[in-house]
Write an enzyme that holds these catalytic residues in place. Structure first.
Site, mmCIF file in Angstrom:
data_model
loop_
_atom_site.group_PDB
_atom_site.id
_atom_site.type_symbol
_atom_site.label_atom_id
_atom_site.label_comp_id
_atom_site.label_asym_id
_atom_site.label_seq_id
_atom_site.Cartn_x
_atom_site.Cartn_y
_atom_site.Cartn_z
ATOM 1 C CG ASP A 21 -1.690 1.245 1.432
ATOM 2 O OD1 ASP A 21 -2.389 1.650 0.496
ATOM 3 O OD2 ASP A 21 -1.579 1.843 2.526
ATOM 4 C CG ASP A 23 -1.539 7.707 0.618
ATOM 5 O OD1 ASP A 23 -0.957 8.798 0.631
ATOM 6 O OD2 ASP A 23 -2.075 7.243 -0.409
#
Length: 226
Positions: A21, A23
Site C-alpha cells: 500500500d 499512504d
C-alpha cells in the site's frame, strides 16, 4: 524499553513478491490528506473529527458514495477533493527507512497497490522522494476499492505470481482486509497509527530495523538488521 526483537513481529516465510500500500505504509500523507478532506467535510456539514478516521485507505469515490449525502454527485466531489490533494503535498514524507528498503528489492518483484488515483500517487511519491516502481495498481485500475481484494489480486497478476505467495504491507483495516481476502499474508506497518489495530498479523513500526533478504532461489523475506 522493549528490545527490537520484542517490538517487531516478522513473518517466518519466504515469498515470491511484495505488494505495498502507499499512504501510511511507505509514505506519510496524513497531514495533507486530512487538511483537504477536513475542508471538504466541513463544507458538507459533516462532523470533521468523526469523519476523518473513516476516509483513510479507501478510494475517494468510495468514501463519498458511502456517505449517501443528498443532492451530491460523488464523482464530481471526488474529483474536487482529488484536485485539492494533488495541489497540497506539504509535509508528505517517507515512512522511516522505506526508501532504502524499497531500493534493495528487485524491481520486478514488488509493486504498489494504492487507493489513490495515478496522478495523486505520482505526486505523493515524488514529494516523499520515493522513485516510481515498475508496477503500480491505482484507483483507476479497479472497479471496487479496498477492502475488496481486487487490487491485490491484480497486483499479483502483474508480477506473475499467486496472491497466496505474496506478502502485503498495509497500515489500515480496509487494506488489511483486502490482503486477507486476496489470500495473501499481511505485514502491518504501525508508523502512523495513533490507535493500535488488533490483528494477528506480523507488524513493524517502519523499516529502520529491518532489511529485505533475497535467498539464492530468489525468494523474498524480511529480516532484522544485524
Amino acid at each position: 524499553m522493549p528490545s527490537r526483537a520484542t517490538a517487531l513481529s516478522l513473518p517466518e516465510k519466504t515469498y515470491a513478491a511484495f505488494l505495498f500500500d502507499m499512504d501510511g505504509t511507505i509514505l506519510n500523507s496524513i497531514a495533507a490528506a486530512e487538511r483537504v478532506w477536513g475542508r471538504w467535510a466541513a463544507a458538507m456539514g459533516l462532523d470533521v473529527e468523526k469523519f476523518l478516521p473513516t476516509m483513510h485507505g479507501k478510494r475517494g469515490i468510495d468514501t463519498i458514495s458511502g456517505l449517501n449525502l443528498p443532492g451530491i454527485d460523488p464523482v464530481a466531489e471526488a474529483e474536487l477533493v482529488l484536485r485539492g490533494e494533488i495541489e497540497d503535498v506539504d509535509g508528505v514524507v517517507p515512512i522511516p527507512g522505506a526508501v532504502e528498503f524499497l531500493s534493495t528489492l528487485p524491481p520486478e518483484r514488488w509493486a504498489i497497490v494504492t487507493s489513490s488515483p495515478i496522478e495523486l500517487a505520482k505526486r505523493r511519491l515524488g514529494a516523499a522522494g520515493i522513485p516510481e516502481p515498475r508496477y503500480m495498481v491505482t484507483a483507476e485500475d479497479v472497479t471496487v476499492g479496498k477492502p475488496n481484494p481486487q487490487g491485490y489480486i491484480l497486483g499479483s497478476e502483474r508480477l506473475g505470481v499467486s496472491p497466496s505467495d505474496v506478502l502485503v504491507f498495509e497500515d489500515v483495516l480496509a487494506g488489511i482486509q483486502a490482503g486477507e481476502a486476496a489470500g495473501a499474508d499481511v505485514m502491518v506497518i504501525t508508523a502512523t497509527h495513533s490507535h493500535p489495530i488488533e490483528t494477528g498479523h506480523p507488524r513493524i513500526p517502519g523499516y529502520l530495523d529491518v532489511v529485505p533478504h533475497i535467498s539464492e532461489d530468489g525468494r523474498l523475506s524480511v529480516r532484522l538488521k544485524a
